[in-house]
Design an enzyme around this catalytic site. Structure first.
Site, PDB file in Angstrom:
ATOM      1  CB  ILE A   1     -52.645  54.968 -43.946  1.00  0.00           C
ATOM      2  CG1 ILE A   1     -51.582  55.735 -43.168  1.00  0.00           C
ATOM      3  CG2 ILE A   1     -52.207  54.724 -45.391  1.00  0.00           C
ATOM      4  CD1 ILE A   1     -50.294  54.928 -42.946  1.00  0.00           C
TER       5      ILE A   1
ATOM      6  CE1 TYR B   1     -40.297  57.477 -37.401  1.00  0.00           C
ATOM      7  CE2 TYR B   1     -38.235  56.662 -36.462  1.00  0.00           C
ATOM      8  CZ  TYR B   1     -39.096  56.788 -37.548  1.00  0.00           C
ATOM      9  OH  TYR B   1     -38.779  56.229 -38.755  1.00  0.00           O
TER      10      TYR B   1
HETATM   11  N1  LIG Z   1     -36.364  58.638 -44.126  1.00  0.00           N
HETATM   12  C1  LIG Z   1     -35.561  57.922 -43.341  1.00  0.00           C
HETATM   13  O1  LIG Z   1     -34.433  58.316 -43.044  1.00  0.00           O
HETATM   14  C2  LIG Z   1     -36.033  56.579 -42.804  1.00  0.00           C
HETATM   15  C3  LIG Z   1     -35.189  55.856 -41.932  1.00  0.00           C
HETATM   16  C4  LIG Z   1     -35.625  54.609 -41.458  1.00  0.00           C
HETATM   17  C5  LIG Z   1     -36.843  54.114 -41.852  1.00  0.00           C
HETATM   18  N2  LIG Z   1     -37.631  54.835 -42.688  1.00  0.00           N
HETATM   19  C6  LIG Z   1     -38.931  54.291 -43.092  1.00  0.00           C
HETATM   20  O2  LIG Z   1     -38.944  54.126 -44.494  1.00  0.00           O
HETATM   21  C7  LIG Z   1     -40.273  54.345 -44.981  1.00  0.00           C
HETATM   22  C8  LIG Z   1     -40.252  55.366 -46.115  1.00  0.00           C
HETATM   23  O3  LIG Z   1     -39.765  56.608 -45.638  1.00  0.00           O
HETATM   24  P1  LIG Z   1     -39.476  57.845 -46.608  1.00  0.00           P
HETATM   25  O4  LIG Z   1     -38.093  58.298 -46.351  1.00  0.00           O
HETATM   26  O5  LIG Z   1     -39.891  57.496 -47.981  1.00  0.00           O
HETATM   27  O6  LIG Z   1     -40.483  58.917 -45.970  1.00  0.00           O
HETATM   28  P2  LIG Z   1     -41.036  60.276 -46.605  1.00  0.00           P
HETATM   29  O7  LIG Z   1     -40.248  60.689 -47.783  1.00  0.00           O
HETATM   30  O8  LIG Z   1     -41.177  61.204 -45.441  1.00  0.00           O
HETATM   31  O9  LIG Z   1     -42.477  59.845 -47.118  1.00  0.00           O
HETATM   32  C9  LIG Z   1     -43.504  59.498 -46.247  1.00  0.00           C
HETATM   33  C10 LIG Z   1     -44.808  59.751 -46.958  1.00  0.00           C
HETATM   34  O10 LIG Z   1     -45.875  59.335 -46.109  1.00  0.00           O
HETATM   35  C11 LIG Z   1     -46.915  60.281 -46.254  1.00  0.00           C
HETATM   36  N3  LIG Z   1     -47.843  60.225 -45.141  1.00  0.00           N
HETATM   37  C12 LIG Z   1     -47.674  60.693 -43.881  1.00  0.00           C
HETATM   38  N4  LIG Z   1     -48.793  60.491 -43.157  1.00  0.00           N
HETATM   39  C13 LIG Z   1     -49.684  59.895 -43.983  1.00  0.00           C
HETATM   40  C14 LIG Z   1     -51.021  59.449 -43.838  1.00  0.00           C
HETATM   41  N5  LIG Z   1     -51.678  59.581 -42.670  1.00  0.00           N
HETATM   42  N6  LIG Z   1     -51.642  58.862 -44.892  1.00  0.00           N
HETATM   43  C15 LIG Z   1     -51.014  58.732 -46.078  1.00  0.00           C
HETATM   44  N7  LIG Z   1     -49.753  59.151 -46.291  1.00  0.00           N
HETATM   45  C16 LIG Z   1     -49.099  59.727 -45.252  1.00  0.00           C
HETATM   46  C17 LIG Z   1     -46.190  61.605 -46.350  1.00  0.00           C
HETATM   47  O11 LIG Z   1     -47.055  62.578 -46.859  1.00  0.00           O
HETATM   48  P3  LIG Z   1     -46.917  64.119 -46.385  1.00  0.00           P
HETATM   49  O12 LIG Z   1     -45.702  64.645 -47.111  1.00  0.00           O
HETATM   50  O13 LIG Z   1     -48.210  64.711 -46.837  1.00  0.00           O
HETATM   51  O14 LIG Z   1     -46.733  64.105 -44.898  1.00  0.00           O
HETATM   52  C18 LIG Z   1     -45.054  61.233 -47.289  1.00  0.00           C
HETATM   53  O15 LIG Z   1     -45.443  61.351 -48.639  1.00  0.00           O
HETATM   54  C19 LIG Z   1     -41.102  54.763 -43.766  1.00  0.00           C
HETATM   55  O16 LIG Z   1     -41.735  53.631 -43.220  1.00  0.00           O
HETATM   56  C20 LIG Z   1     -40.063  55.256 -42.780  1.00  0.00           C
HETATM   57  O17 LIG Z   1     -40.489  55.178 -41.435  1.00  0.00           O
HETATM   58  C21 LIG Z   1     -37.249  56.062 -43.193  1.00  0.00           C
END
Ligand SMILES: NC(=O)c1ccc[n+]([C@@H]2O[C@H](COP(=O)([O-])OP(=O)(O)OC[C@H]3O[C@@H](n4cnc5c(N)ncnc54)[C@H](OP(=O)(O)O)[C@@H]3O)[C@@H](O)[C@H]2O)c1
Length: 299
Positions: A39, A127
């Site tokens: 992205i 962050y």
């Molecule tokens: N996890 C939490 O505790 C948490 C808490 C609050 C809010 N959120 C929000 O919830 C949403 C979903 O989080 P999640 O827990 O599903 O996160 P996640 O499991 O870490 O997944 C994030 C995904 O984004 C991909 N990504 C990173 N950089 C990218 C790029 N430049 N282009 C395309 N893909 C990319 C990662 O790929 P790689 O593995 O290759 O890096 C990973 O597959 C996010 O917006 C996050 O900020 C999460």
């Protein structure tokens, strides 16, 4: 012709659930991981969306390394802020609706109540600043945009992602046989990814735009959550309470970041499942996906 949606970050914890739920509801889905669509590459994103021509774009991609972001704020900003601008601009060109996800960490944790959408954000680190900037970019370029803030996401996808989640971390630590120390003075609302994905798509089905909070439903300290995890998992490791003073992290985090789901419920969306029930479901799903590769999770 079926409705077309694109999910960016499709193999992340939330991404896999969005893809699954959209397909269940009859959407034709472009499920793109980083290798298919980075992205941060504005031109590639613009081309890919013009070609697929979706009505709906969901951004589950994010830079989530809260502590590392303090050393490389540019990397966090590139993915969480500037890339969201790329997506918003590209969505505008194909007239697609954007759904973007943000975080409870946009708040400073001084509130005494679960945070509502009209509470004032005050991020405490790189962050959190990058995620707030992403929200602003999404809403600057588009009228039809849904921004969902969530908290402590855990989903079965975390079994096989590099980042994992808090439940997987606790299970790993329990396996080490050493005492486990978890902070009791930080409170959030851990959120079950499949329920988050379903509620988000419910909001889309109801044509809701703007800012919504979808947290796990109850404020709980990380220590109490760890206790609940071990109870549901049937494990009994030595779990000790610690606090912010004893357990320093590179990034500052809000002490209290539970989210209120009242706005979501007011527009007719079902409340989130009780946290213990969500954990039971997590462990049932975990059994199915343990040992499965990313391909299996995506299908
Ligand atoms: N996890 C939490 O505790 C948490 C808490 C609050 C809010 N959120 C929000 O919830 C949403 C979903 O989080 P999640 O827990 O599903 O996160 P996640 O499991 O870490 O997944 C994030 C995904 O984004 C991909 N990504 C990173 N950089 C990218 C790029 N430049 N282009 C395309 N893909 C990319 C990662 O790929 P790689 O593995 O290759 O890096 C990973 O597959 C996010 O917006 C996050 O900020 C999460």
């Amino acid at each position: 012709m079926s409705r077309r949606a694109v999910v960016f970050g499709a193999v992340g914890q939330l991404g896999v659930e969005l893809v699954r739920e959209l397909r269940r509801r009859g959407w034709s889905v472009g499920a793109w991981d980083r290798s298919q669509a980075d992205i941060t590459d504005a031109a590639a994103i613009e081309r890919a969306l013009a070609e697929f021509d979706p009505q709906l774009v969901l951004n589950a991609a994010a830079y989530n390394q809260v502590d590392v972001a303090e050393k490389e704020p540019q990397a966090a900003y590139a993915v969480n802020a500037l890339a969201v601008r790329n997506l918003a601009v590209a969505c505008r060109q194909v007239d697609a609706r954007l759904v973007h996800f943000s975080t409870d960490y946009v708040f400073d944790g001084t509130a005494r109540h679960p945070y509502a959408e009209d509470d004032h954000p005050h991020p405490l680190g790189a962050y959190a600043v990058s995620k707030l900037a992403g929200e602003l970019y999404a809403r600057a370029y588009l009228d039809r945009v849904l921004v969902v803030r969530t908290s402590g996401v855990f989903g079965p996808g975390g079994v096989s992602t590099a980042r994992g989640n808090f439940v997987e971390l606790m299970l790993r630590l329990a396996g080490s046989g050493r005492p486990i120390r978890v902070v009791e003075d930080h409170v959030a609302s851990p959120t079950f990814a499949p329920a988050l994905a379903a509620r988000t798509i419910d909001l889309i089905d109801r044509d809701q735009n703007g800012l919504f909070h979808i947290g796990g439903g109850i404020p709980i300290s990380w220590f109490q959550f760890a206790k609940m995890i071990f109870e549901v998992a049937g494990l009994d490791p030595m779990l000790l309470a610690t606090n912010e003073r004893e357990y320093r992290t590179t990034a500052r985090r809000p002490r209290y970041s539970a989210l209120s789901n009242a706005k979501m419920e007011r527009v007719g969306i079902a409340p989130m499942p009780p946290l213990k029930q969500a954990l039971e479901q997590y462990f049932a799903l975990r059994k199915q996906v343990s040992g499965a590769g990313k391909e299996d999770l995506r299908s």
